[in-house]
Design a protein around this motif. Sequence first.
Motif, PDB file in Angstrom:
ATOM      1  N   ASP A  98       3.131   0.374  -3.467  1.00 45.75           N
ATOM      2  CA  ASP A  98       2.334  -0.048  -4.626  1.00 45.75           C
ATOM      3  C   ASP A  98       0.904   0.470  -4.514  1.00 45.75           C
ATOM      4  O   ASP A  98       0.303   0.882  -5.510  1.00 45.75           O
ATOM      5  CB  ASP A  98       2.323  -1.577  -4.733  1.00 45.75           C
ATOM      6  CG  ASP A  98       3.644  -2.133  -5.239  1.00 45.75           C
ATOM      7  OD1 ASP A  98       4.413  -1.361  -5.863  1.00 45.75           O
ATOM      8  OD2 ASP A  98       3.902  -3.328  -5.021  1.00 45.75           O
ATOM      9  N   TRP A 101      -1.031   3.059  -7.135  1.00 50.33           N
ATOM     10  CA  TRP A 101      -2.359   2.800  -7.695  1.00 50.33           C
ATOM     11  C   TRP A 101      -3.297   3.956  -7.388  1.00 50.33           C
ATOM     12  O   TRP A 101      -4.072   4.391  -8.240  1.00 50.33           O
ATOM     13  CB  TRP A 101      -2.907   1.490  -7.130  1.00 50.33           C
ATOM     14  CG  TRP A 101      -4.281   1.145  -7.632  1.00 50.33           C
ATOM     15  CD1 TRP A 101      -4.621   0.739  -8.887  1.00 50.33           C
ATOM     16  CD2 TRP A 101      -5.504   1.207  -6.884  1.00 50.33           C
ATOM     17  NE1 TRP A 101      -5.981   0.529  -8.961  1.00 50.33           N
ATOM     18  CE2 TRP A 101      -6.538   0.792  -7.756  1.00 50.33           C
ATOM     19  CE3 TRP A 101      -5.806   1.533  -5.557  1.00 50.33           C
ATOM     20  CZ2 TRP A 101      -7.873   0.726  -7.334  1.00 50.33           C
ATOM     21  CZ3 TRP A 101      -7.136   1.472  -5.146  1.00 50.33           C
ATOM     22  CH2 TRP A 101      -8.148   1.076  -6.028  1.00 50.33           C
ATOM     23  N   LYS A 112      -2.451   7.006  -9.533  1.00 45.44           N
ATOM     24  CA  LYS A 112      -2.857   6.763 -10.914  1.00 45.44           C
ATOM     25  C   LYS A 112      -4.347   7.050 -11.125  1.00 45.44           C
ATOM     26  O   LYS A 112      -4.753   7.560 -12.177  1.00 45.44           O
ATOM     27  CB  LYS A 112      -2.547   5.314 -11.301  1.00 45.44           C
ATOM     28  CG  LYS A 112      -2.985   4.938 -12.706  1.00 45.44           C
ATOM     29  CD  LYS A 112      -2.724   3.467 -12.979  1.00 45.44           C
ATOM     30  CE  LYS A 112      -3.243   3.068 -14.361  1.00 45.44           C
ATOM     31  NZ  LYS A 112      -3.055   1.610 -14.625  1.00 45.44           N
TER      32      LYS A 112
END
Length: 248
Positions: free
Chosen positions: A218, A222, A225
């Motif tokens: 995760d 992030w 992104k």
Amino acid sequence: MNSRLRKGRYYAAPVNAKLATLVSEPRFGKYLKHSRNDAELAADLYEFNLRLAGGAFKAIQMCEVIVRNAMDQQLRAWNQTAVGTEDWTLHPAPMLKACFYDDGRDLTDAASKASKALRKSGRTVGHDDVLAQMSFGAWRYLPPGRKPHMAKQRIWDEALTHAFPGRQDRTTTDTLAQWLGITYDFRNRVAHHEPIYHLDVAAKRRVISDVIDAVSRDAKKWFIKNDEFGAQAQEFQRFVKERRLRIS
């Protein structure tokens, strides 16, 4: 950057004639050396380095925040079990304190900075205040290195190894420590405004990504992104190829 990309080729915009004076002759001389003494090309290279440094700093900042919070979560739990408080930056167990430089100097320096920052507010310094003042260097040296260190090894085995649950089996503790060291050294170079264009910036970006991936998938999602450094590194490789620069 003053250059414009048209149909896959870069075209230099007019160069500020005072750039060498503004950034200093010795510093600009390095860029001239790698630009065949072409002042306009050297200016493009300098400005590209600025862009790379900006993207690198953002990537390193995300890495530092992710690593810091992952380690802090585990150290809170460990310190609670050891001495009855999660506030390990203020009340560290003796063994944890021994893991830091000069028997906890990193912690006392961070506490002093936090106290200074909160002086006008009148608020009591808390754990999170001290945590925010700790440098990346403190986290970089927490994993055990090649030199035996009983306290670091125990803290790693009992707490910090759990801060990196995404770490693959082939990623040893030593490898992770090396990655943190590479990221730390790169961070210092960027923070001190040193040139990074001659480095393998794509490799530096991969190391930063690998560290984040070791924390969690995760976290890596992030990072991907919000990351700009990877695209900038690829763009720079094209720039070097098209301009036929030799910067190694």
